[in-house]
Design an enzyme around this catalytic site. Structure first.
Site: not given
Ligand code: BG6
Length: 487
Positions: A179, A237
């Protein structure tokens, strides 16, 4: 940037959700932008749900096109993009079919990228089948998360894949690392001299990292119910964001310098004592509620979810880092589905002045704070204290704002686009190295084990709120609160 790195991009799971929503749209954007993908580069989709190339292209037109370019599709670019696509029908359960793939790619140019947009149970069989037809040479392999279910299963996958591909050939995706705002965090920390002297225990009181979602589990109930928020968001994450916020300045931006520093943070995380788990970890599950005026159902009634499920859809944690820079500074991590807002942000709360020459109003007005909003609307906001106009010396909190879209109107790149270009061009810095992944599992696992052993259900919260009250109580014990609870 003009590239001449030719490639053959083999997409396993070519008709899957990820290919449809993220991977093919990202490749299209790179194609449309011009100069990012070599003209000779090919995409070879592998699936068994289409009979031939014609049927696959029809599927791409119907399912992928709606996900590209929100402002309308450039038809000329779309047709030339389709020309890059080849198709091979393979039953992944049948290793002999891989001879078809070998024949399909043998005369195609450039480095081979194998993207496994499939369930993790297929990673090892696919790698073995690739090796059996000699396709592991001059190749890169991309593994989507989740990579395993715990340390043991992730090691088993890494060991087996590691027998076939060298570590430098393996690209483990964590899309948060791709990102733009996460890249910007590196720029903020290591491109500016201003923050670095303050970025430590002497000046920082606490740090919050939140990834909140309004969405529920959508069509992924089955997967999610066996996964939960800790595995789905924290192990990857959130710990990756934490390691970027807390890492020492790397020597350079090359892949191992950055990853070495992140690893040091992950290894310095204070292990969670099972006896303290109630004080440092909150797990929740959403019940029915209302989000932006729309009633939404409880997690336990979502399709694919067991009615008596104890899977957590919310986690809040207090984390400590055992090193000189951060000893004693609490890092509060939080993520959840069906929360009040969709927001990902990092809040750095600085300490108050050691002595207020300006009197009690200065102390009441708070302290400095830096809020780095990653999404939506990337912004950086620095809270300072200023004198209120008029008589006397009364202070108030005011803020300086930096909204990125006002400075950079163009050139924003989606995470998947950046990461796919990195794979094609052999840049590993934004992919998770095996030792990082292991360190993250090692830290997370005692929490998973303790939750399982205690057999207590997660705390309920109404959809559309900020999670269980216990998450606020955890911060209150440290004399602080979540950002949205200020005021
Ligand atoms: C993914 C998860 O890795 O990340 C999902 O498996 C989640 O559950 C998503 O919704 C969130 O990503 P972003 O980029 O939409 O914040």
């Amino acid at each position: 940037m003009q590239t001449d790195s030719s490639f053959t991009f083999v997409l396993f799971g070519g008709t899957g959700d990820l290919s449809m929503r993220k991977i093919l749209p990202a490749l299209f954007e790179a194609h449309r932008a011009g100069g990012m993908l070599a003209d000779s580069g090919k995409i070879v989709a592998v699936a068994r749900h289409a009979a031939d190339r014609g049927e696959y292209i029809q599927w791409v037109n119907e399912h992928v096109k709606p996900h590209v370019s929100k402002n309308g599709v450039d038809e000329t670019a779309w047709s030339s993009f389709l020309e890059r696509i080849e198709f091979v029908k393979i039953d992944l359960g049948n290793p002999e079919d891989f001879a078809l793939l070998r024949d399909a790619v043998k005369d195609l140019p450039g480095i081979r990228v194998f993207y496994l947009a499939t369930g993790p149970s297929l990673f090892v069989p696919i790698c073995r089948a690739l090796a059996s037809v000699g396709l592991n040479e001059n190749a890169r392999i991309v593994l989507e998360k989740p990579l395993g279910y715990d340390l043991k299963s992730s090691n088993a996958i890494n060991d087996a894949v590691g027998e076939i591909f060298a570590e430098e050939q393996i690209y483990r995706i964590d899309h948060y690392l791709g990102k733009e705002p996460v890249q910007n965090l590196l720029a903020l920390r290591f491109g500016n001299a201003l923050f670095e002297p303050l970025w430590r225990r002497e000046w920082v009181e606490s740090i919050q990292i939140t990834i909140a979602e309004e969405l529920g589990v959508e069509a992924r109930g089955d997967f999610y119910d066996n996964t939960g928020a800790l595995r789905d968001m924290v192990q990857n994450h959130l710990l990756q964001l934490l390691s970027i916020v807390a890492m020492e300045p790397p020597h350079s931006m090359d892949s191992d310098s950055v990853r070495d520093e992140k690893l040091r943070v992950l290894r310095a995380l204070k292990p969670i004592n099972p006896l303290d788990i109630g004080k440092v970890a909150v797990r929740g599950q959403y019940h029915s509620g209302v989000i932006r005026g729309t009633a939404v159902p409880a997690y336990a009634t979502e399709p694919g979810v067991k009615p008596n499920s104890t899977t957590e859809t919310f986690v809040a944690l207090k984390v400590e880092i055992e090193n000189w820079r951060w000893a004693g500074v609490p890092f509060f991590l939080r993520t959840g589905k069906r929360l009040a807002d969709r927001v990902a942000e990092i809040v750095v709360n600085f300490r108050a002045v050691p002595h207020s020459a300006l009197g009690a109003s200065a102390l009441r007005a708070g302290a400095n704070r830096l809020v780095i909003r990653l999404q939506p609307n990337e912004t950086i906001r620095l809270y300072c204290l200023a004198k209120q106009p008029g008589e006397g010396m009364n202070l108030a909190s005011v803020h300086l704002d930096l909204a990125f879209d006002q400075f950079f109107r163009e050139g924003q790149m989606e995470a998947y686009q950046r990461l796919l270009l990195d794979v094609i061009n052999g840049r590993l810095a934004l992919f998770v190295r095996r030792d990082e992944q292991e360190a993250a599992w090692r830290w997370v696992e005692p929490i998973l084990n303790e939750w399982k052993a205690s057999n207590k259900p997660p705390k309920p919260y109404a959809a559309g709120t900020w999670g269980p009250a216990a998450a606020s109580a955890m911060l209150a014990q440290h004399g602080t609160c979540w950002l949205e609870e200020e005021n």
